[in-house]
Design a protein around this motif. Structure first.
Motif, PDB file in Angstrom:
ATOM      1  N   LEU A  65       0.824  -1.201   0.000  1.00  0.00           N
ATOM      2  CA  LEU A  65       0.000   0.000   0.000  1.00  0.00           C
ATOM      3  C   LEU A  65       0.864   1.259   0.000  1.00  0.00           C
ATOM      4  N   VAL A  66       1.868   1.298   0.845  1.00  0.00           N
ATOM      5  CA  VAL A  66       2.742   2.472   0.922  1.00  0.00           C
ATOM      6  C   VAL A  66       3.478   2.676  -0.399  1.00  0.00           C
ATOM      7  N   ASP A  67       3.947   1.602  -1.005  1.00  0.00           N
ATOM      8  CA  ASP A  67       4.651   1.675  -2.286  1.00  0.00           C
ATOM      9  C   ASP A  67       3.752   2.290  -3.352  1.00  0.00           C
ATOM     10  N   GLU A  68       2.523   1.853  -3.408  1.00  0.00           N
ATOM     11  CA  GLU A  68       1.588   2.361  -4.406  1.00  0.00           C
ATOM     12  C   GLU A  68       1.239   3.825  -4.140  1.00  0.00           C
ATOM     13  N   VAL A  69       1.021   4.184  -2.884  1.00  0.00           N
ATOM     14  CA  VAL A  69       0.730   5.579  -2.539  1.00  0.00           C
ATOM     15  C   VAL A  69       1.912   6.467  -2.934  1.00  0.00           C
ATOM     16  N   ASP A  70       3.124   6.000  -2.654  1.00  0.00           N
ATOM     17  CA  ASP A  70       4.316   6.758  -3.036  1.00  0.00           C
ATOM     18  C   ASP A  70       4.348   7.003  -4.543  1.00  0.00           C
ATOM     19  N   VAL A  72       1.778   7.063  -6.693  1.00  0.00           N
ATOM     20  CA  VAL A  72       0.722   7.993  -7.101  1.00  0.00           C
ATOM     21  C   VAL A  72       1.109   9.425  -6.730  1.00  0.00           C
ATOM     22  N   CYS A  73       1.642   9.608  -5.543  1.00  0.00           N
ATOM     23  CA  CYS A  73       2.068  10.949  -5.119  1.00  0.00           C
ATOM     24  C   CYS A  73       3.194  11.479  -6.007  1.00  0.00           C
ATOM     25  N   ALA A  74       4.155  10.638  -6.312  1.00  0.00           N
ATOM     26  CA  ALA A  74       5.261  11.051  -7.175  1.00  0.00           C
ATOM     27  C   ALA A  74       4.763  11.393  -8.577  1.00  0.00           C
ATOM     28  N   ALA A  75       3.781  10.664  -9.058  1.00  0.00           N
ATOM     29  CA  ALA A  75       3.243  10.920 -10.396  1.00  0.00           C
ATOM     30  C   ALA A  75       2.653  12.326 -10.511  1.00  0.00           C
ATOM     31  N   ALA A  76       2.170  12.869  -9.421  1.00  0.00           N
ATOM     32  CA  ALA A  76       1.581  14.215  -9.467  1.00  0.00           C
ATOM     33  C   ALA A  76       2.604  15.264  -9.889  1.00  0.00           C
ATOM     34  N   SER A  77       3.862  15.049  -9.561  1.00  0.00           N
ATOM     35  CA  SER A  77       4.872  16.047  -9.924  1.00  0.00           C
ATOM     36  C   SER A  77       5.551  15.757 -11.255  1.00  0.00           C
ATOM     37  N   THR A  78       5.271  14.615 -11.853  1.00  0.00           N
ATOM     38  CA  THR A  78       5.930  14.265 -13.115  1.00  0.00           C
ATOM     39  C   THR A  78       4.947  14.035 -14.261  1.00  0.00           C
ATOM     40  N   ARG A  94      -4.398   7.996 -13.118  1.00  0.00           N
ATOM     41  CA  ARG A  94      -3.438   7.199 -12.347  1.00  0.00           C
ATOM     42  C   ARG A  94      -4.003   6.884 -10.962  1.00  0.00           C
ATOM     43  N   PHE A  95      -4.648   7.865 -10.348  1.00  0.00           N
ATOM     44  CA  PHE A  95      -5.296   7.650  -9.061  1.00  0.00           C
ATOM     45  C   PHE A  95      -6.391   6.586  -9.197  1.00  0.00           C
ATOM     46  N   PHE A  96      -7.146   6.614 -10.287  1.00  0.00           N
ATOM     47  CA  PHE A  96      -8.201   5.629 -10.545  1.00  0.00           C
ATOM     48  C   PHE A  96      -7.605   4.219 -10.603  1.00  0.00           C
ATOM     49  N   ARG A  97      -6.477   4.062 -11.302  1.00  0.00           N
ATOM     50  CA  ARG A  97      -5.823   2.741 -11.358  1.00  0.00           C
ATOM     51  C   ARG A  97      -5.419   2.289  -9.966  1.00  0.00           C
ATOM     52  N   TYR A  98      -4.915   3.213  -9.170  1.00  0.00           N
ATOM     53  CA  TYR A  98      -4.553   2.886  -7.780  1.00  0.00           C
ATOM     54  C   TYR A  98      -5.767   2.393  -7.016  1.00  0.00           C
ATOM     55  N   GLN A 121      -3.918   6.617   6.502  1.00  0.00           N
ATOM     56  CA  GLN A 121      -3.869   8.073   6.477  1.00  0.00           C
ATOM     57  C   GLN A 121      -3.288   8.575   5.151  1.00  0.00           C
ATOM     58  N   SER A 122      -3.249   7.739   4.144  1.00  0.00           N
ATOM     59  CA  SER A 122      -2.631   8.082   2.866  1.00  0.00           C
ATOM     60  C   SER A 122      -3.423   9.112   2.069  1.00  0.00           C
ATOM     61  N   ARG A 123      -4.691   9.268   2.345  1.00  0.00           N
ATOM     62  CA  ARG A 123      -5.492  10.219   1.570  1.00  0.00           C
ATOM     63  C   ARG A 123      -4.937  11.637   1.696  1.00  0.00           C
ATOM     64  N   GLY A 124      -4.495  12.014   2.872  1.00  0.00           N
ATOM     65  CA  GLY A 124      -3.920  13.343   3.048  1.00  0.00           C
ATOM     66  C   GLY A 124      -2.713  13.570   2.158  1.00  0.00           C
ATOM     67  N   ARG A 125      -1.897  12.538   2.015  1.00  0.00           N
ATOM     68  CA  ARG A 125      -0.744  12.635   1.112  1.00  0.00           C
ATOM     69  C   ARG A 125      -1.181  12.790  -0.333  1.00  0.00           C
ATOM     70  N   MET A 126      -2.228  12.051  -0.711  1.00  0.00           N
ATOM     71  CA  MET A 126      -2.734  12.137  -2.086  1.00  0.00           C
ATOM     72  C   MET A 126      -3.265  13.543  -2.374  1.00  0.00           C
ATOM     73  N   VAL A 127      -4.029  14.075  -1.430  1.00  0.00           N
ATOM     74  CA  VAL A 127      -4.602  15.408  -1.619  1.00  0.00           C
ATOM     75  C   VAL A 127      -3.481  16.440  -1.725  1.00  0.00           C
ATOM     76  N   ALA A 128      -2.487  16.342  -0.861  1.00  0.00           N
ATOM     77  CA  ALA A 128      -1.372  17.292  -0.907  1.00  0.00           C
ATOM     78  C   ALA A 128      -0.621  17.204  -2.241  1.00  0.00           C
ATOM     79  N   ALA A 129      -0.472  16.001  -2.761  1.00  0.00           N
ATOM     80  CA  ALA A 129       0.241  15.819  -4.029  1.00  0.00           C
ATOM     81  C   ALA A 129      -0.565  16.357  -5.207  1.00  0.00           C
ATOM     82  N   GLY A 130      -1.874  16.155  -5.200  1.00  0.00           N
ATOM     83  CA  GLY A 130      -2.699  16.552  -6.330  1.00  0.00           C
ATOM     84  C   GLY A 130      -3.200  17.986  -6.297  1.00  0.00           C
ATOM     85  N   ARG A 131      -3.179  18.590  -5.131  1.00  0.00           N
ATOM     86  CA  ARG A 131      -3.712  19.953  -4.997  1.00  0.00           C
ATOM     87  C   ARG A 131      -3.050  20.959  -5.950  1.00  0.00           C
ATOM     88  N   PRO A 132      -1.721  20.936  -6.132  1.00  0.00           N
ATOM     89  CA  PRO A 132      -1.125  21.886  -7.090  1.00  0.00           C
ATOM     90  C   PRO A 132      -1.625  21.681  -8.528  1.00  0.00           C
TER      91      PRO A 132
END
Length: 185
Positions: A65-70, A72-78, A94-98, A121-132
């Motif tokens: 789970l952590v690997d996949e969240v990482d 998805v979060c990294a994909a937001a910046s690339t 990409r989030f949908f595939r996750y 608690q991974s949703r907070g990380r996802m929101v922070a990554a996608g918000r920009p």
């Protein structure tokens, strides 16, 4: 002197990644009841190597789970796209595939934990990554201003939970993502 653990040997790192890749495929194929023996078999490592990397099934599920969240979060910046709205919708896909692939892992984790576990608690990380991405698309007047990322992620998650094949859900996702776009003035 430092308290940092020694760097992982290259072959140990490869074994760990092979285990994670095999476990991801096994859980996708077999569901939450996938055994550690099946993961070892699919990864081509012995059970001792599997347990040296992941002492329990719970540890393996958390790592998946952590690997996949990482990722998805990294994909937001690339993520790539011609416009800010294109970059946002590419990341949302990409989030949908996750969301569609993590279900067996989450069900397996729920057997031995509750939703207060830090893993959930991974949703907070996802929101922070996608918000920009959303802010850029809204600043460019390409996505409606009256939506926030939590609402959009809830929409994507609801579509992911629809019963049916990926081919059935895909046009629903496409229509929803198209509906996020603001009409040109």
């Amino acid at each position: 002197m430092t308290d940092q653990p020694p760097a992982r040997r290259a072959d140990a790192a490869r074994n760990r990644q092979r285990i994670l890749d095999a476990a991801r495929a096994a859980f996708a194929d077999l569901g939450p009841e996938t055994s550690m023996a099946e993961v070892a078999r699919r990864s081509g490592v012995g059970s001792a190597t599997l347990y040296r990397n992941f002492a329990t099934r719970h540890e393996l599920l958390e790592a998946l789970l952590v690997d996949e969240v990482d990722e998805v979060c990294a994909a937001a910046s690339t993520v790539e796209g011609d416009t800010p709205a294109d970059r946002l919708t590419t990341w949302l896909r990409r989030f949908f595939r996750y969301v569609t692939t993590k279900r067996p892992v989450v069900l397996g984790l729920l057997e031995h934990t509750d939703r207060t576990d830090p893993v959930f608690q991974s949703r907070g990380r996802m929101v922070a990554a996608g918000r920009p991405l959303l802010a850029a698309a809204q600043d460019a007047h390409q996505i409606a201003d009256d939506l926030d990322l939590d609402q959009i992620l809830d929409l994507v998650m609801a579509i992911a939970k629809i019963t049916g094949t990926p081919q059935y859900r895909q046009p629903i996702l496409d229509a929803a993502l198209a509906g996020l776009r603001r009409e040109p003035c």
